[in-house]
Write an enzyme that holds these catalytic residues in place. Structure first.
Site, PDB file in Angstrom:
ATOM      1  N   CYS A  14      44.585  34.735  37.287  1.00 46.97           N
ATOM      2  CA  CYS A  14      45.376  35.942  37.074  1.00 46.97           C
ATOM      3  C   CYS A  14      46.863  35.619  37.209  1.00 46.97           C
ATOM      4  O   CYS A  14      47.229  34.940  38.150  1.00 46.97           O
ATOM      5  CB  CYS A  14      44.958  36.958  38.117  1.00 46.97           C
ATOM      6  N   PRO A  15      47.781  36.042  36.362  1.00 48.66           N
ATOM      7  CA  PRO A  15      47.570  36.962  35.236  1.00 48.66           C
ATOM      8  C   PRO A  15      47.455  36.241  33.883  1.00 48.66           C
ATOM      9  O   PRO A  15      47.620  36.868  32.855  1.00 48.66           O
ATOM     10  CB  PRO A  15      48.875  37.775  35.255  1.00 48.66           C
TER      11      PRO A  15
END
Lengths: 75, 159
Positions: A14-15
């Protein structure tokens, strides 16, 4: 399903899966299919919400050997 | 697509973990097509310092502040489990292990994604931080500019 472009985001956390998906989607035309491969556990929920927010259509998703695969049709 | 959506984040804190969270959220919002503004004030300003900036002539008080504050994203402490600097080293290790991104990498990604990085000039004055010590590509502004962005955005966070 025939994909216009494939994003390999396996191993990325993430991200990055949605960032890579966005960058690739920007280069596609409406109606094109973006295929995304991820392994991050949160990425399934992330990509589904991301596609929905952009008005894209999630045509298909599956989980193969701990790899999440998505086929997203550009709005 | 989503030109009308926006996210703003006030980065008040200057700890590694909090700054990392702020940049991850900001980069995620940019991937959503949001216009993203990060407004750095107080301790958050230390994140945007350029490690290799030349020394700037300052008054005594400003120099004292400078000694006590981290110089750039690689020098930030953790808000929990800092252990006199051992904690951040441990975090760098687990970031690598899990293929996550370091703060400098997240800043670079933010620039690539066109995120507006704003340094608060009023708190720069208070803390004795000069423009010459900061990274390139920043916007210098105050709360007026921040609110201008925030009132158009639908996600506004304070970290």
């Amino acid at each position: 399903m025939k994909s216009t472009k494939i994003v390999d985001a396996k191993g990325l956390s993430c991200p990055m899966p949605i960032v890579r998906a966005k960058m690739a989607m920007d280069e596609l035309q409406s109606g094109d299919i973006l295929e995304v491969h991820t392994t991050d556990k949160g990425s399934q929920a992330d990509l589904v919400a991301w596609a929905d927010s952009g008005g894209h259509i999630l045509e298909k998703e599956l989980n193969e050997d701990d790899v999440f695969k998505f086929w997203i049709k550009k709005a | 697509m989503e030109e009308n959506k926006g996210t703003t984040i006030v980065v008040f804190s200057g700890e590694l973990d909090k700054v990392m969270a702020a940049f991850i959220i900001a980069n995620g919002a940019a991937a959503y097509g949001h216009k993203v503004t990060m407004f750095f004030t107080f301790w958050g300003l230390n994140t945007l310092k350029n490690e290799s900036a030349p020394k700037v002539k300052k008054g005594f008080l400003e120099r004292m502040f400078g000694w006590m504050m981290p110089k750039g994203p690689n020098k930030l402490a953790l808000s929990q489990m800092n252990f006199l600097g051992a904690g951040p080293k441990l975090i760098q290790h687990v970031i690598k292990k899990h293929n996550a991104m370091t703060v400098p990498q997240l800043i670079e990604l933010a620039e690539q994604q066109g995120i507006n990085l704003v340094a608060c000039t009023m708190t720069m004055d208070l803390l004795g931080i000069e423009k010459e010590e900061m990274m390139d590509g920043l916007t210098y502004a105050g709360v007026g500019a921040y609110i201008g962005d925030a009132e158009k955005a639908n996600t506004n966070l304070f970290i």
